[in-house]
Design a protein around this motif. Structure first.
Motif: not given
Length: 378
Positions: A252-278
Motif C-alpha cells: 500500500y505504498k504505491k497505486l497503479y493505474v492502467a491507461d487506455t487513452g490510445v483508444s482516443h488520443y494519438p499522443e497517449a501511450k499504452s502503459q501502466i502508471w505508478q504513483y507514490d501513495l501518501n
C-alpha cells in the motif's frame, strides 16, 4: 519517463481528436476496426491457442499457455490447467471475489447485469443484479459490502445489508462524472479510489451516449478518492489520458493505474502508471510498464497485485499470442504471460486461499491456480 501532452481543460472539447482525419481514434470506430481485424484473424486455422469447448481434448500438463518469460516468474503450477468456467456474455468485466460467500461476481456491461459463480457448486447464476446500471468494475469493502461503478448512471454505488443502494459518488464540483470504471478500497481508512475514463458515456452499447461532442463526455478524465467518513470526493490524479483499471501495491505504498487513452488520443501511450501513495494523496507519476511488446501494442485494462509485489495485468486487442494476462515484476519487467483465446478485460485473485486467478475475457470467464496469493481481499 513518459512525458504527456498538456491535458485538455474540463470544459474544452477534444474536437481535434474526435473529428475524422485528425489522427485521433473514436472508440466506436476503434471497436469496429478491431472487429474487422478479429474476423480476418479468425479465418486462420491456428487463430486461437486451443479450444476450450465442452468436447475439447484435456490439456497435457504442464499447462502450455502459462508461460514464464523470466526466472522470476515462479508462479506456474505443473499440474494446474486454465479452465473456462462460463461463456455467453457480451463483454465480461469487473470480477470481484467475496471471501465470506465464496463466490465471484462480474459484470456483463451490454446485458446490463451482474453474474455470480459459486465456488462450492461451480454454478453460474445470471442476473445476480439486474438491471445493474451497466456496471463495470466491482469490489468489496472491508465490511463485506459490494461496490460497483455504473456506466449507465455515471456513479459509484454501494449495496447495503438491507438490500438498499447508497450512492457514493455521482458528481464532482457541480458536474456529473463521465462514467466511473473501476474501484479499489484501502484497508486502513476504508477510502474508495476509482477511475473515470468515460467509455460508458461515449456509446449506447456500454451505457448512455451523451453526445457532448467530446471524447471527454462531461469532464477531463481522472482518478478520484472518496473519504469513507465524510463522503468527500477529491481528484487525486489526471495524468493518464483515460485511467482504467487500478490497484494498490502489496504494501500500500504505491497505486497503479492502467491507461487506455490510445483508444482516443494519438499522443497517449499504452502503459501502466505508478504513483507514490501518501495517505490521501498521490505523487511522482511515472511509467511503470509499457504494453508494447515484440512490436505489438495492446491495452492494459484491469490490474491486480500479488503478495510479492508483482502486477498482473489483463491484455488485449492484439490477437493470439498476446491477448490474456501479462505479469510484471515490481520493477516493471515483464516476467510471465497467460495466453487466452479471447481479449482479457480484467482479473482478480480469489478462491478459498486467494491463489486462483479469475479472468474476465470478452464472452467468457477463465480461471487458473497459481503459486501466489492476491495481495488484497479481492
Amino acid at each position: 519517463m513518459f512525458k504527456r501532452a498538456a491535458p485538455l481543460s474540463s470544459g474544452q472539447p477534444a474536437d481535434s481528436v474526435l473529428k475524422t482525419g485528425s489522427g485521433g481514434v473514436d472508440r466506436r470506430k476503434f471497436l469496429t476496426a478491431a472487429a474487422a481485424v478479429a474476423a480476418t484473424t479468425a479465418m486462420a486455422p491456428d487463430a486461437f491457442a486451443r479450444n476450450f469447448g465442452p468436447n475439447a481434448d484435456p490439456v497435457r500438463y504442464p499447462e502450455p499457455d502459462v508461460i514464464g518469460l523470466d526466472p522470476r516468474f515462479k508462479y506456474k503450477l505443473g499440474n494446474a490447467p486454465i479452465q473456462r468456467l462460463y461463456t455467453g456474455t457480451l463483454w465480461a468485466e469487473g470480477p470481484a471475489w467475496n471471501g465470506v460467500g465464496r463466490y465471484l461476481i462480474w459484470s456483463d456491461i451490454p446485458n446490463n447485469e451482474q453474474l455470480r459463480w459459486v465456488e462450492e457448486e461451480g454454478q453460474v447464476t445470471r442476473r445476480f443484479r439486474y438491471p445493474s446500471g451497466n456496471s463495470n468494475g466491482n469490489t468489496f469493502d472491508y465490511r463485506g459490502r459490494q461496490i460497483a461503478c455504473e456506466h449507465g448512471n455515471r456513479r459509484v454505488v454501494r449495496y447495503e445489508y438491507d438490500g438498499s443502494i447508497t450512492v457514493l459518488a455521482d458528481s464532482f464540483e457541480g458536474g456529473e462524472f463521465n462514467a466511473p470504471n473501476d474501484a479499489v478500497v484501502h484497508p486502513d481508512d476504508g477510502s474508495i479510489w476509482f477511475t473515470d475514463p468515460g467509455y460508458g458515456g461515449l456509446m449506447e452499447y456500454e451505457g448512455n451516449r451523451l453526445d457532448t461532442g467530446s471524447v471527454q463526455p462531461n469532464r477531463k478524465e481522472a482518478v478520484y478518492r472518496i473519504d469513507a467518513n465524510s463522503g468527500a470526493i477529491t481528484k487525486v490524479a489526471d495524468e493518464p489520458f483515460k485511467p482504467n483499471g487500478l490497484c494498490f501495491s502489496h504494501d500500500y505504498k504505491k497505486l497503479y493505474v492502467a491507461d487506455t487513452g490510445v483508444s482516443h488520443y494519438p499522443e497517449a501511450k499504452s502503459q501502466i502508471w505508478q504513483y507514490d501513495l501518501n495517505g490521501d494523496t498521490l505523487s511522482n507519476p511515472r511509467t511503470f510498464a509499457s504494453m508494447e511488446w515484440e512490436g505489438r501494442t495492446g491495452f492494459a485494462d484491469g490490474i491486480r497485485c500479488d503478495e510479492d509485489g508483482n502486477v498482473w495485468s489483463s491484455a488485449g486487442w492484439v490477437g493470439d499470442g498476446y491477448d490474456g494476462v501479462h505479469i510484471f515484476a515490481p520493477n516493471g519487467d515483464r516476467i510471465g504471460q497467460i495466453k487466452l483465446p479471447e481479449i482479457c478485460s480484467n482479473l482478480c485473485f480469489g478462491g478459498t486461499k486467494r491463489n486462483r486467478l479469475f479472468m474476465t475475457a470478452s464472452q467468457s470467464i477463465y480461471a487458473v491456480y497459481v503459486e501466489t496469493r492476491g495481495a488484497h481481499i479481492t
